[in-house]
Design a protein around this motif. Structure first.
Motif, PDB file in Angstrom:
ATOM      1  N   UNK A 255       0.827  -1.203   0.000  1.00 36.52           N
ATOM      2  CA  UNK A 255       0.000   0.000   0.000  1.00 36.52           C
ATOM      3  C   UNK A 255       0.865   1.259   0.000  1.00 36.52           C
ATOM      4  N   UNK A 256       1.963   1.234   0.755  1.00 34.25           N
ATOM      5  CA  UNK A 256       2.812   2.417   0.884  1.00 34.25           C
ATOM      6  C   UNK A 256       3.639   2.692  -0.366  1.00 34.25           C
ATOM      7  N   UNK A 257       3.647   1.779  -1.311  1.00 35.68           N
ATOM      8  CA  UNK A 257       4.353   2.044  -2.568  1.00 35.68           C
ATOM      9  C   UNK A 257       3.564   2.991  -3.471  1.00 35.68           C
ATOM     10  N   UNK A 258       2.286   3.191  -3.177  1.00 33.34           N
ATOM     11  CA  UNK A 258       1.446   4.076  -3.975  1.00 33.34           C
ATOM     12  C   UNK A 258       1.711   5.530  -3.599  1.00 33.34           C
ATOM     13  N   UNK A 259       1.407   6.477  -4.504  1.00 31.33           N
ATOM     14  CA  UNK A 259       1.455   7.888  -4.131  1.00 31.33           C
ATOM     15  C   UNK A 259       0.460   8.165  -2.996  1.00 31.33           C
ATOM     16  N   UNK A 260       0.733   9.206  -2.227  1.00 29.52           N
ATOM     17  CA  UNK A 260      -0.037   9.468  -1.011  1.00 29.52           C
ATOM     18  C   UNK A 260      -1.534   9.604  -1.263  1.00 29.52           C
ATOM     19  N   UNK A 261      -1.928  10.344  -2.283  1.00 33.10           N
ATOM     20  CA  UNK A 261      -3.360  10.524  -2.540  1.00 33.10           C
ATOM     21  C   UNK A 261      -4.032   9.198  -2.866  1.00 33.10           C
ATOM     22  N   UNK A 262      -3.332   8.340  -3.596  1.00 36.28           N
ATOM     23  CA  UNK A 262      -3.912   7.041  -3.942  1.00 36.28           C
ATOM     24  C   UNK A 262      -3.931   6.110  -2.742  1.00 36.28           C
ATOM     25  N   UNK A 263      -2.996   6.294  -1.801  1.00 34.37           N
ATOM     26  CA  UNK A 263      -3.059   5.526  -0.559  1.00 34.37           C
ATOM     27  C   UNK A 263      -4.367   5.826   0.170  1.00 34.37           C
ATOM     28  N   UNK A 264      -4.680   7.101   0.318  1.00 35.18           N
ATOM     29  CA  UNK A 264      -5.885   7.472   1.067  1.00 35.18           C
ATOM     30  C   UNK A 264      -7.152   7.082   0.311  1.00 35.18           C
ATOM     31  N   UNK A 265      -7.110   7.219  -1.009  1.00 34.98           N
ATOM     32  CA  UNK A 265      -8.257   6.800  -1.813  1.00 34.98           C
ATOM     33  C   UNK A 265      -8.486   5.300  -1.680  1.00 34.98           C
ATOM     34  N   UNK A 266      -7.385   4.535  -1.703  1.00 30.31           N
ATOM     35  CA  UNK A 266      -7.496   3.083  -1.564  1.00 30.31           C
ATOM     36  C   UNK A 266      -7.986   2.714  -0.175  1.00 30.31           C
ATOM     37  N   UNK A 267      -7.530   3.428   0.842  1.00 29.63           N
ATOM     38  CA  UNK A 267      -7.968   3.138   2.201  1.00 29.63           C
ATOM     39  C   UNK A 267      -9.479   3.286   2.333  1.00 29.63           C
ATOM     40  N   UNK A 268     -10.040   4.367   1.802  1.00 24.67           N
ATOM     41  CA  UNK A 268     -11.506   4.543   1.839  1.00 24.67           C
ATOM     42  C   UNK A 268     -12.206   3.419   1.082  1.00 24.67           C
ATOM     43  N   UNK A 269     -11.656   3.080  -0.072  1.00 21.94           N
ATOM     44  CA  UNK A 269     -12.239   2.014  -0.893  1.00 21.94           C
ATOM     45  C   UNK A 269     -12.238   0.680  -0.144  1.00 21.94           C
ATOM     46  N   UNK A 270     -11.130   0.371   0.526  1.00 23.00           N
ATOM     47  CA  UNK A 270     -11.037  -0.906   1.224  1.00 23.00           C
ATOM     48  C   UNK A 270     -11.983  -0.961   2.413  1.00 23.00           C
ATOM     49  N   UNK A 271     -12.191   0.170   3.081  1.00 19.79           N
ATOM     50  CA  UNK A 271     -13.144   0.207   4.193  1.00 19.79           C
ATOM     51  C   UNK A 271     -14.544  -0.091   3.682  1.00 19.79           C
ATOM     52  N   UNK A 272     -14.918   0.534   2.568  1.00 18.08           N
ATOM     53  CA  UNK A 272     -16.241   0.244   1.984  1.00 18.08           C
ATOM     54  C   UNK A 272     -16.313  -1.205   1.515  1.00 18.08           C
ATOM     55  N   UNK A 273     -15.230  -1.686   0.932  1.00 12.03           N
ATOM     56  CA  UNK A 273     -15.195  -3.065   0.414  1.00 12.03           C
ATOM     57  C   UNK A 273     -15.347  -4.071   1.542  1.00 12.03           C
ATOM     58  N   UNK A 274     -14.876  -3.707   2.725  1.00 10.49           N
ATOM     59  CA  UNK A 274     -15.036  -4.576   3.892  1.00 10.49           C
ATOM     60  C   UNK A 274     -16.434  -4.486   4.485  1.00 10.49           C
ATOM     61  N   UNK A 275     -17.308  -3.670   3.890  1.00 10.76           N
ATOM     62  CA  UNK A 275     -18.680  -3.532   4.377  1.00 10.76           C
ATOM     63  C   UNK A 275     -18.802  -2.653   5.599  1.00 10.76           C
ATOM     64  N   UNK A 276     -17.840  -1.756   5.801  1.00  9.93           N
ATOM     65  CA  UNK A 276     -17.833  -0.912   6.994  1.00  9.93           C
ATOM     66  C   UNK A 276     -18.203   0.517   6.637  1.00  9.93           C
ATOM     67  N   UNK A 277     -18.772   1.255   7.599  1.00  7.50           N
ATOM     68  CA  UNK A 277     -19.009   2.684   7.358  1.00  7.50           C
ATOM     69  C   UNK A 277     -17.680   3.420   7.313  1.00  7.50           C
ATOM     70  N   UNK A 278     -17.562   4.359   6.376  1.00 12.19           N
ATOM     71  CA  UNK A 278     -16.329   5.132   6.281  1.00 12.19           C
ATOM     72  C   UNK A 278     -16.260   6.084   7.471  1.00 12.19           C
TER      73      UNK A 278
END
Length: 460
Positions: A255-278
């Protein structure tokens, strides 16, 4: 009048899927919007071959007149020859989510349970509702996902949700109702400006529309643009998630190999993908800072309403709050018959199941056990000599070696014969209680909805 009726019915039909043998269920509150939607659909039955139509009314029991509203819906459905199901729900968690969100959660959960496979739940939200949602999200500082408002369609239960009136205005629906002679009920709380949506509807938007008459369709259009942007960010995150995510955890180094903005975008995406509220932005930044950049051997956690994030062995886990339920000092007896057939217990929001599988040449020797067995949970300092080991080991050490996730360790059921620990879940058996070769035995089985071990260390 007839033209107004035909026009809105055509809009509803244009908003419906073109599948064969369509099955629709209208969420009928008895109010103006849902009454118009049901009436229009009932009129369209002759034009849509093999269409199945029914309605569902959810009684929250929050208003003294709620029984009268259910009766009103029954009368309306009888007149239209539409089957109606009335569901009674109890609204809880009002302090946690607020009264509006708590009632909505209860309503959607109830409707999801009764939705048939492949059936489409039709909701009567319109363009003015979308504008209100957009404004509320704007005031909450919502991102593109929040500003996109209510989606036209989404999955729900065994079927899906569809909003065929999102391009129609509230005034169009009222004109239809008056032309068709529809009677509807009014919820008195809809006029209470103490609720945010009512404040926006009755006090804020009328002033905005005086200056900008086309404000409502403009906000609905902005919501559509935000939805398109959100779809693009999700598509990018799905690409970035490849090779990073495995159902409930992400590789932190990857995850940390990505640029910073894409890290945070991916983090939000993964939280939703896990079925959790952001979580709120502050919590997201806390996850990003304190978990992703923690020491390699650290095990920090960040909690928010409905979920938590945890770091373990260079992986970021995103899980519902119930995955960290602690049964505490709970204990109960387990008779042999009950053990074989299985026993459920509740730990917070999580349900687990224990049983014994009858085996030969493996498992515990039932003749050596003192029934009923006691099922207990960790207090600290437990030891046993695992099958095949020369010496006893601390349970703490065994779990660390096996990679048992730290937040799952207290949930492991410990089986005691008298005061002797004889088994830990289905993972370790005390050597001195194991059955001899060829003899009948009992193998402990523990079933939980949540992953137990670190994915790279889990063994069978």
């Amino acid at each position: 009048m007839a033209v107004a009726l035909a026009e809105l019915q055509q809009r509803v039909r244009d908003g419906l899927p073109g599948s064969a043998n369509p099955c629709f269920c209208v969420a009928l509150s008895g109010g103006l919007d849902s009454s118009v939607l049901l009436h229009a659909l009932a009129a369209l039955r002759s034009q849509i071959p093999d269409m199945k139509l029914r309605a569902v009314h959810v009684d929250h029991g929050l208003q003294a007149a709620s029984t009268d509203w259910a009766q009103h819906c029954q009368t309306m459905c009888k007149d239209l020859n539409v089957e109606l199901s009335v569901l009674s729900v109890e609204v809880t968690d009002t302090k946690l989510f607020g009264p509006e969100a708590a009632a909505r959660n209860a309503r959607y959960a109830a409707m999801a349970r009764v939705l048939l496979p492949g059936e489409t739940l039709l909701l009567a939200h319109h363009q003015d509702d979308q504008a209100e949602t957009y404004w509320l999200q704007l005031m909450r500082g919502g991102g593109v996902h929040g500003l996109s408002g209510m989606p036209v369609t989404a999955a729900l239960g065994a079927g899906k949700v569809l909003r065929p009136l999102l391009t129609s205005r509230r005034g169009d629906l009222q004109a239809y109702a008056e032309a068709a002679g529809i009677q509807w009920v009014e919820d008195p709380t809809n006029a209470d400006a103490a609720f945010d949506r009512n404040f926006v509807r009755h006090q804020l938007l009328p002033v905005v529309k005086q200056r900008w008459p086309e404000a409502v369709p403009a906000m609905a259009r902005s919501a559509r643009y935000a939805a398109e942007a959100a779809e693009l960010t999700e598509a990018l995150a799905a690409i970035d998630a490849t090779g990073v995510w495995d159902d409930c955890s992400a590789g932190i180094s990857e995850l940390l190999r990505l640029p910073e903005l894409r890290q945070r975008n991916l983090l939000r995406h993964l939280i939703r993908r896990a079925g959790l509220p952001v979580p709120p932005e502050a919590r997201l930044l806390e996850i990003w800072n304190s978990l992703l950049f923690a020491a390699a051997d650290a095990q920090p956690r960040v909690r928010w309403r409905g979920g938590f994030a945890a770091r373990y062995r260079d992986r970021l886990f995103l899980l519902p709050s119930s995955a960290d339920s602690n049964p505490g000092a709970a204990a109960f007896g387990l008779e042999r018959n009950a053990a074989v057939s299985g026993k459920l217990w509740q730990a917070g929001e999580a349900t687990s199941h224990v049983s014994f599988r009858e085996t030969e040449g493996q498992g515990l020797d039932p003749s050596l056990l003192q029934w009923p067995l006691q099922l207990r949970f960790r207090q600290g300092g437990e030891r046993l000599r695992p099958q095949g080991a020369a010496h006893s080991r601390s349970l703490k050490n065994l779990m660390q070696e096996r990679g048992v996730l730290p937040w799952r360790r207290n949930a492991l059921p410990l089986f005691y014969s008298g005061n002797t620990l004889v088994a830990v879940g289905g993972m370790w058996l005390a050597s001195e209680y194991c059955v001899a070769a060829g003899e009948p035995g009992l193998m402990p089985v523990w079933e939980s909805a949540f992953q137990l071990c670190h994915p790279t260390r889990e063994s069978g």
